[in-house]
Design an enzyme around this catalytic site. Sequence first.
Site, PDB file in Angstrom:
ATOM      1  N   CYS A  11     -40.632  -4.717  54.717  1.00 25.67           N
ATOM      2  CA  CYS A  11     -40.042  -3.717  53.821  1.00 25.67           C
ATOM      3  C   CYS A  11     -40.736  -3.849  52.472  1.00 25.67           C
ATOM      4  O   CYS A  11     -41.828  -4.427  52.393  1.00 25.67           O
ATOM      5  CB  CYS A  11     -38.527  -3.885  53.724  1.00 25.67           C
ATOM      6  SG  CYS A  11     -37.981  -5.479  53.060  1.00 25.67           S
ATOM      7  N   ARG A  39     -33.961  -5.478  53.592  1.00 28.02           N
ATOM      8  CA  ARG A  39     -34.029  -4.960  54.963  1.00 28.02           C
ATOM      9  C   ARG A  39     -34.790  -5.864  55.931  1.00 28.02           C
ATOM     10  O   ARG A  39     -34.294  -6.182  57.015  1.00 28.02           O
ATOM     11  CB  ARG A  39     -34.661  -3.553  54.956  1.00 28.02           C
ATOM     12  CG  ARG A  39     -33.786  -2.516  54.293  1.00 28.02           C
ATOM     13  CD  ARG A  39     -34.558  -1.263  53.970  1.00 28.02           C
ATOM     14  NE  ARG A  39     -35.566  -1.515  52.933  1.00 28.02           N
ATOM     15  CZ  ARG A  39     -36.457  -0.626  52.508  1.00 28.02           C
ATOM     16  NH1 ARG A  39     -36.465   0.577  53.051  1.00 28.02           N
ATOM     17  NH2 ARG A  39     -37.321  -0.933  51.570  1.00 28.02           N
ATOM     18  N   ASP A  57     -33.445   2.106  51.661  1.00 24.23           N
ATOM     19  CA  ASP A  57     -33.458   0.940  50.782  1.00 24.23           C
ATOM     20  C   ASP A  57     -32.060   0.769  50.164  1.00 24.23           C
ATOM     21  O   ASP A  57     -31.591   1.645  49.452  1.00 24.23           O
ATOM     22  CB  ASP A  57     -34.499   1.214  49.682  1.00 24.23           C
ATOM     23  CG  ASP A  57     -34.729   0.018  48.808  1.00 24.23           C
ATOM     24  OD1 ASP A  57     -33.913  -0.926  48.864  1.00 24.23           O
ATOM     25  OD2 ASP A  57     -35.719   0.028  48.066  1.00 24.23           O
TER      26      ASP A  57
END
Length: 156
Positions: A9, A15, A128
């Site tokens: 990520c 994440r 996000d």
Amino acid sequence: MKQKILFVCLGNICRSPAADGIMQHLVRKAGAEGRIGVDSAGTYAGHTGELPDHRMRAAAARRGYNLTHRARQIREKDFYDFDRIVVMDDYNYESVHRLAPSRELANKIYRMRDFFTTFAERWSHVPDPYYEGAEGFELVLDMLEEGCRNLLKEML
Ligand code: 4NP
């Protein structure tokens, strides 16, 4: 031979370390630790060495995942060391693609959404959660659990 997956990520603090922890849990549950290796990295180096964001660690812990990864930036060598590089969104995809040493090695890049089933209808990326509220973290974990389950099924 061991198959190795790298989740990527932006910051490697929300994440991708969550995907890493979930996948490791699933791999252990399947008794496949000898066959599948898991790691994560970020495209941005600003959080290098940090544990995952405290909100993600708390949300993951409530589901039984202990996230202990230390953030690191993805590097060219990862294209040789890993069999699959799984990114969370299109922005990650572009950054990782630019880093690929060859077109052939760029074929190792996948998007997490490639492994969505129920989430595929509404989502083309893993959002996000960094600037979001608590629900953002729960949604991300739901998506990652589904994606990792399907990815593991494909690999076993
Ligand atoms: P991640 O979330 O990419 O899921 O780890 C983020 C973490 C940090 C930042 C952005 C996204 N940041 O800009 O510092």
